[in-house]
Design an enzyme around this catalytic site. Structure first.
Site, PDB file in Angstrom:
ATOM      1  N   ASP A 263       0.250  -3.584   4.166  1.00  0.00           N
ATOM      2  CA  ASP A 263       0.949  -4.141   3.012  1.00  0.00           C
ATOM      3  C   ASP A 263       2.457  -3.980   3.229  1.00  0.00           C
ATOM      4  OD1 ASP A 263       1.510  -1.472   2.707  1.00  0.00           O
ATOM      5  OD2 ASP A 263       0.708  -1.278   0.698  1.00  0.00           O
TER       6      ASP A 263
ATOM      7  N   ASP B  48       5.706  -2.184   1.405  1.00  0.00           N
ATOM      8  CA  ASP B  48       6.099  -1.253   0.342  1.00  0.00           C
ATOM      9  C   ASP B  48       7.604  -1.344   0.122  1.00  0.00           C
ATOM     10  OD1 ASP B  48       3.425   0.188   0.224  1.00  0.00           O
ATOM     11  OD2 ASP B  48       3.964   0.546   2.318  1.00  0.00           O
TER      12      ASP B  48
ATOM     13  N   ASP C 192       3.678  -3.934  -2.578  1.00  0.00           N
ATOM     14  CA  ASP C 192       3.826  -2.930  -3.644  1.00  0.00           C
ATOM     15  C   ASP C 192       5.302  -2.768  -3.969  1.00  0.00           C
ATOM     16  OD1 ASP C 192       1.125  -2.438  -3.583  1.00  0.00           O
ATOM     17  OD2 ASP C 192       1.269  -0.560  -2.451  1.00  0.00           O
TER      18      ASP C 192
HETATM   19  P1  UTP Z   1       0.574   2.920   2.410  1.00  0.00           P
HETATM   20  O1  UTP Z   1      -0.831   3.116   1.968  1.00  0.00           O
HETATM   21  O2  UTP Z   1       1.140   1.561   2.273  1.00  0.00           O
HETATM   22  O3  UTP Z   1       0.647   3.443   3.909  1.00  0.00           O
HETATM   23  O4  UTP Z   1       1.443   3.957   1.609  1.00  0.00           O
HETATM   24  P2  UTP Z   1       1.578   3.007   5.120  1.00  0.00           P
HETATM   25  O5  UTP Z   1       1.955   4.262   5.773  1.00  0.00           O
HETATM   26  O6  UTP Z   1       2.663   2.085   4.681  1.00  0.00           O
HETATM   27  O7  UTP Z   1       0.565   2.275   6.078  1.00  0.00           O
HETATM   28  P3  UTP Z   1       0.223   0.718   6.198  1.00  0.00           P
HETATM   29  O8  UTP Z   1       0.962   0.266   7.390  1.00  0.00           O
HETATM   30  O9  UTP Z   1       0.652   0.021   4.954  1.00  0.00           O
HETATM   31  O10 UTP Z   1      -1.253   0.665   6.395  1.00  0.00           O
HETATM   32  C1  UTP Z   1       2.782   4.280   1.944  1.00  0.00           C
HETATM   33  C2  UTP Z   1       3.142   5.606   1.357  1.00  0.00           C
HETATM   34  O11 UTP Z   1       3.324   5.497  -0.032  1.00  0.00           O
HETATM   35  C3  UTP Z   1       2.721   6.556  -0.687  1.00  0.00           C
HETATM   36  C4  UTP Z   1       1.565   6.962   0.196  1.00  0.00           C
HETATM   37  O12 UTP Z   1       1.222   8.302   0.016  1.00  0.00           O
HETATM   38  C5  UTP Z   1       2.099   6.677   1.583  1.00  0.00           C
HETATM   39  O13 UTP Z   1       2.679   7.845   2.124  1.00  0.00           O
HETATM   40  N1  UTP Z   1       2.291   6.122  -2.019  1.00  0.00           N
HETATM   41  C6  UTP Z   1       1.554   5.003  -2.167  1.00  0.00           C
HETATM   42  C7  UTP Z   1       2.664   6.859  -3.090  1.00  0.00           C
HETATM   43  O14 UTP Z   1       3.347   7.870  -2.940  1.00  0.00           O
HETATM   44  N2  UTP Z   1       2.277   6.462  -4.345  1.00  0.00           N
HETATM   45  C8  UTP Z   1       1.522   5.363  -4.547  1.00  0.00           C
HETATM   46  O15 UTP Z   1       1.199   5.034  -5.685  1.00  0.00           O
HETATM   47  C9  UTP Z   1       1.157   4.609  -3.436  1.00  0.00           C
HETATM   48 MN    MN Z   2       2.279   0.308   3.531  1.00  0.00          MN
END
Ligand code: UTP
Ligand code: MN
Length: 498
Positions: free
Chosen positions: A332, A334, A422
């Protein structure tokens, strides 16, 4: 300290072992790199053995570099050999097999690298009392004290551990799941390949079960437990169901227990009610189960940035998550949205999603209003979700907006794809904490919080850092401030791939 000239380096550079021999041998064993020690062996015998090994498909290096996996010596005098090795390649030593010539002759006989056994090893002698013990680079039990890049030298093991961890997760066995994730995380930080179990003896977080799996992989090249799982119906079905946006292990379990095994089973069962998230998950399954490229993430950041600026000109949008750690692909995108006016962040995201809707690119939106309240901190029980205003989106991304084009299936001529995005919008004074939390990796975050609690008596989450002894919150405007409060060496995001 005075360094004796390292003859094998100097000499090898000027007269390579096989300078006169053209190399046409076919490499059969890509994972194995030999280095033959000339001391005691002599140059001509070394040449002969080198050519013999190459003719059998082995890689033999002339130079003792970090890539060498097996050092073979005819000098079985451990102390002099090890002294010499440490002068040549101190960095690589923990990961390399230092072997007696018997391993080499056995391998030549078999025509393949035989498994390393204790009888083959030339063990490093224990330091005698009085002599300074060699500096051992100890690996911390906390991921936040291990610099972990994306270069994983032990993927064979970590992939196997991930399958096992996932299966424990599917079966609600959180302890075992975490044990395998922690073990994988430790192996990921090593700058060398684990070639024998002995090399792992000083590593933290490797339990009996993880070592058994490693032993099997070292000896047979495969793990039967993992292979069994990969062909197990329950594992396969959970893996399939949880790959849908909005479907977690609980829902997967419910469906599995009802005898459902495929997407078709679910979509044609009239008694199954899909929530809105799951409906979108199925609708855009092909797109959102395909990895998002860095170029797509960068493009989406700009799209959100423009939408945000239409409403709040002083606001900023930062790419975080895996892409911030240097990943080329992610599941995704972020993004953290901030605005300097405190309080405004609470109402910002609905305006942004409205704007995206107007543009016709909002395919799915789940908005969660802020429940953040500084007066309810500190949180003694860590919650996975933070309380900031956020939204989970699926956006339509046009190929024309992505440098180099979309990362899409061959033959896909739609010219667009759906991407999971997100957005989170913390108050400006909470930005450093939110950024640190969302940059990940998950294992890095887990250990950062554990380190804070156990080693420093502090509580850390995505909102704040609280010192329990001083009974006060510690302020931070950058990630570096937070590391400093915790008494940790700063780590760049690309070193947080634990
Ligand atoms: P992700 O699940 O997107 O992982 O969460 P990532 O490392 O970016 O991996 P890919 O590439 O998308 O698969 C990113 C970070 O955001 C935190 C998670 O703990 C993770 O470290 N997070 C996510 C939060 O702190 N709160 C949330 O509500 C969602
Ligand atoms: Mn991510």
């Amino acid at each position: 300290m005075f360094h004796t000239p390292i003859l094998p380096f100097a000499r090898k550079r000027s007269i390579p072992v096989d300078a006169s021999v053209p190399r046409h041998d076919v490499v059969k064993f890509m994972d194995v790199r030999l280095y033959l020690v000339e001391r005691k062996m002599g140059r001509s015998r070394r040449n002969f053995l080198t050519q013999l090994a190459r003719s059998k498909g082995f890689i033999v290096d002339d130079i003792l570099s970090d890539d060498v996996t097996h050092v073979v010596s005819e000098d079985s005098q451990a102390s002099s050999l090890w002294k010499w090795l440490k002068e040549c390649a101190p960095k690589n030593l923990p990961g390399v097999n230092v072997l007696d010539i018997s391993w080499f002759t056995d391998s030549m006989k078999e025509g393949r690298p035989v498994a390393v056994e204790t009888k083959h090893l030339i063990q490093e002698p224990l330091p005698t009392e009085g002599s300074p013990s060699p500096p051992v680079a100890t690996v911390s039990q906390y991921a936040c004290q291990r610099r972990t890049t994306l270069e994983n030298h032990n993927q064979k093991f970590t992939d196997a551990f991930e399958v096992l961890a996932e299966n424990y997760e599917f079966n609600n066995m959180d302890g075992q799941c975490l044990a395998f994730r922690r073990a994988a995380s430790v192996l990921k930080c090593l700058p060398w390949v684990v070639w024998c179990l002995g090399a792992t003896q000083d590593l933290p977080c490797l339990g009996q079960h993880t070592k058994e799996v490693m032993e099997e992989l070292l000896q047979c090249g495969r793990s039967f437990e993992v292979e069994e799982l990969l062909s197990d119906e329950r594992y396969q079905t959970f893996k399939l169901f949880t790959s849908v946006f909005g479907v977690g292990p609980k829902t997967a379990e419910k469906w599995f227990c009802r005898g459902l095994r495929s997407f078709n089973d679910i979509l044609t069962d009239p008694s199954i009610h899909l929530n809105r998230m799951q409906q979108s998950g199925f609708l855009h399954y092909g797109d959102i189960s395909r990895a998002v490229s860095k170029a797509e993430a960068v493009s989406l950041r700009s799209i959100i940035d423009e939408a945000v600026h239409a409403i709040a000109p002083a606001a900023a949008v930062a790419l975080t998550g895996g892409f911030c750690r240097g990943k080329e692909f992610g599941h995704d995108v972020d993004l953290i949205v901030t605005t300097p006016e405190l309080g405004m962040e609470e109402s910002l995201l609905p305006y942004v999603t409205d704007e995206l809707k107007k543009q016709g690119i909002l395919l799915y939106c789940d908005y969660q209003a802020s429940t953040f309240d500084m007066r309810k901190l500190p949180n003694h029980h860590f919650e996975a979700m933070d309380h900031f205003s956020k939204c989970f989106l699926i956006l339509r991304l046009e190929g024309s907006q992505v440098e180099g084009g979309l990362h899409c299936a061959e033959g896909d001529s739609r010219g667009w794809r759906a991407v999971r995005v997100d957005l989170v919008s913390p108050p400006m004074d909470r930005y450093a904490f939110a950024l640190l939390g969302w940059t990940g990796s998950r294992q890095f975050e887990r250990d950062l919080r554990k380190f804070a609690r156990k080693e420093r008596g502090m509580l850390l989450d995505n909102h704040a850092l609280y010192d329990k002894k001083k009974k006060q919150f510690l302020e931070a405007s950058t990630e570096k401030d937070i590391f400093a409060h915790l008494g940790l060496e700063y780590m760049e995001p690309w070193q947080r791939n634990a």
